[in-house]
Design a protein around this motif. Sequence first.
Motif, PDB file in Angstrom:
ATOM      1  N   PHE A  16     -94.640  37.568  33.650  1.00 32.28           N
ATOM      2  CA  PHE A  16     -95.202  37.874  34.908  1.00 32.28           C
ATOM      3  C   PHE A  16     -96.037  36.720  35.477  1.00 32.28           C
ATOM      4  N   ILE A  17     -96.128  35.751  34.800  1.00 30.58           N
ATOM      5  CA  ILE A  17     -96.344  34.424  35.335  1.00 30.58           C
ATOM      6  C   ILE A  17     -95.386  33.772  36.202  1.00 30.58           C
ATOM      7  N   ALA A  18     -94.060  33.965  35.703  1.00 30.87           N
ATOM      8  CA  ALA A  18     -92.955  33.437  36.349  1.00 30.87           C
ATOM      9  C   ALA A  18     -92.754  34.254  37.620  1.00 30.87           C
ATOM     10  N   GLU A  19     -93.002  35.689  37.614  1.00 31.50           N
ATOM     11  CA  GLU A  19     -93.066  36.253  38.988  1.00 31.50           C
ATOM     12  C   GLU A  19     -94.008  35.615  39.886  1.00 31.50           C
ATOM     13  N   MET A  20     -95.216  35.506  39.479  1.00 27.06           N
ATOM     14  CA  MET A  20     -96.356  35.075  40.451  1.00 27.06           C
ATOM     15  C   MET A  20     -95.979  33.746  41.152  1.00 27.06           C
TER      16      MET A  20
END
Length: 219
Positions: A16-20
């Motif tokens: 999720f953090i990588a996508e953000m």
Amino acid sequence: MHLHNLAETNSILNTFIAEMRDVNIQKDTMRFRRNIERTGEILGYELSKSLNFSNKEITTPLGSANSNLISDDIVLCSILRAGVPLHNGLLNYFDNAENAFISAYRHHKDNPESFEIIVEYLACPDLNNKTLILADPMLATGQSMVSTFEALKPFGTPKNIHLVSVIGAQEGVDFVSKHFDTNTHLWIATVDEALNEKGYIVPGLGDAGDLAFGQKLQH
Ligand code: URA
């Protein structure tokens, strides 16, 4: 302050953090908001392990079961506007929480590299003996979190305080740990190295409010 940096353990949260952060994927605003919300759900779940519980007997169709249920009265406070998706994620789990909202923004006077935090709108229930969860997705300088807490003081003295953030800069983490009581917990998905001259987290993800809700005109 008790620091809980969830990046210390690999989990689905990394995705999720990588996508953000990803400059292409973050353009999908619905996915960006949903990823902040999902991060709020995960941080809320982790935070829930440190709350107080009391035993309750639950009647099932076939008998009774004992359950340990959260006994704290929770107030969830978010900073507008970037805090809205994080607030939703926390509220998905703490569905009986009371809610507080505050608007805090950076006001750049003459120098674009310096700013003060202006608090304008504030709606808050009684905080006495409650568990206050203060959510701000980007813990950059830490000044918004501290200004918000100062603005909440007339509403009472919470029993416990939990700070929740998605990405922090080390400087912001150090600033809040100086200003909050040693019993305060900070739950954060990851901590980056630096802040740039405009107070943005590097590598960070950019402007969380703009990515979630669209660009604004500067005032
Ligand atoms: N607010 C943001 O949205 N991003 C940052 O990097 C810092 C503060």
